[in-house]
Design an enzyme around this catalytic site. Structure first.
Site, PDB file in Angstrom:
ATOM      1  N   SER A  54      85.091  76.675  39.824  1.00 32.99           N
ATOM      2  CA  SER A  54      86.288  76.728  40.667  1.00 32.99           C
ATOM      3  C   SER A  54      87.378  75.901  40.012  1.00 32.99           C
ATOM      4  CB  SER A  54      85.972  76.150  42.055  1.00 32.99           C
ATOM      5  OG  SER A  54      87.149  75.949  42.809  1.00 32.99           O
ATOM      6  N   LYS A  70      81.435  71.696  41.548  1.00 31.16           N
ATOM      7  CA  LYS A  70      82.024  72.668  40.630  1.00 31.16           C
ATOM      8  C   LYS A  70      82.289  72.058  39.254  1.00 31.16           C
ATOM      9  CE  LYS A  70      81.816  76.113  43.393  1.00 31.16           C
ATOM     10  NZ  LYS A  70      80.925  77.257  43.085  1.00 31.16           N
ATOM     11  N   ASP A 126      67.106  83.820  48.228  1.00 32.25           N
ATOM     12  CA  ASP A 126      67.642  82.554  48.727  1.00 32.25           C
ATOM     13  C   ASP A 126      67.564  81.558  47.580  1.00 32.25           C
ATOM     14  OD1 ASP A 126      68.251  80.160  49.947  1.00 32.25           O
ATOM     15  OD2 ASP A 126      66.994  80.517  51.717  1.00 32.25           O
ATOM     16  N   TYR A 147      82.661  69.169  47.220  1.00 32.93           N
ATOM     17  CA  TYR A 147      82.684  70.536  46.692  1.00 32.93           C
ATOM     18  C   TYR A 147      83.180  70.532  45.251  1.00 32.93           C
ATOM     19  CZ  TYR A 147      84.071  75.429  46.102  1.00 32.93           C
ATOM     20  OH  TYR A 147      84.220  76.702  45.619  1.00 32.93           O
TER      21      TYR A 147
END
Length: 221
Positions: free
Chosen positions: A110, A127, A32, A123
């Site tokens: 990304s 990235k 994790d 998000y």
């Protein structure tokens, strides 16, 4: 030799079994990336079995449904930062001492970190952070000849899309393919091949490689 580490330990072990059946050596372990102890325990298992690390690929990621920024909660921000940024930092902090000189790190960013992606501002921010991390770390680790690069996938047909778009995922895929210069959505193998290239490209470091079928040519997703 491969160490597959995933939040789903059973799935990691299943992947390792597939690799083993293909004639390679692999183990699967649970990890994790939100927990420093879990990451360090995974690294301890990997190095005890195989010694020095040749390639490290921090690939864990988290996305929330795409909504305007004013609807994003602090809990959503914290969750994405904890996995997408801090999880990568934890992974690299634990593995860098064990990476051989001349080894490689490939970070999963990304195209959202390069071109505009409305509805995914936080998000995208995580990235973008990974691209900066990869570039700075490339300079930091250059004396050890450890190369650090980022791969930047565009749309890829994985369950990740369901997390972002829910029931509208199939419609999003159709829209994506209609405007993508190469006429299709990416597949996991497309990204894997780019990762393999960066893992072994001995004179490439500090780059953010788009794997998006040309989406970046149009300037937006």
């Amino acid at each position: 030799s491969v160490v597959a580490a995933d939040l789903d330990g059973d799935r990691a072990r299943a992947v390792a079994q597939e690799i083993t059946e293909a004639g390679r050596v692999a183990i699967g372990i649970a990890v994790d990336v939100r927990e420093e102890t879990s990451v360090r325990d995974a690294v301890r298992v990997a190095t005890a079995r195989f010694g020095e690390l040749d390639v490290v690929l921090p690939n864990a990621g988290l996305v929330r449904p795409e909504v305007p920024l004013e609807r994003v909660t602090d809990a959503d921000v914290d969750a994405m930062l904890d996995v997408n940024v801090k999880g990568v930092v934890r992974t690299l902090r634990a593995t860098i001492p064990h990476i051989r000189n001349g080894g490689s790190i490939v970070v999963t960013s990304s195209t959202s970190g390069i071109i505009a992606h409305p509805g995914a501002a936080v998000y995208a921010a995580t990235k973008i952070a990974l691209i900066g991390l990869a570039r700075s770390l490339a300079a930091e680790l250059a004396p050890r000849r450890i190369r650090v690069n980022a791969v930047c996938p565009g749309g890829v047909d994985t369950p990740f899309l369901n997390a972002a778009y829910g029931d509208a995922a199939s419609d999003q895929i159709s829209e994506y393919e209609a405007r993508n210069p190469l006429g299709r959505i990416g597949q996991p193998d497309d990204v894997a091949r780019a990762m393999l290239y960066l893992a072994g490209a001995h004179h490439v470091t500090g780059v953010a490689l788009r794997v998006d079928g040309g989406d970046g040519l149009a300037g937006a997703i």
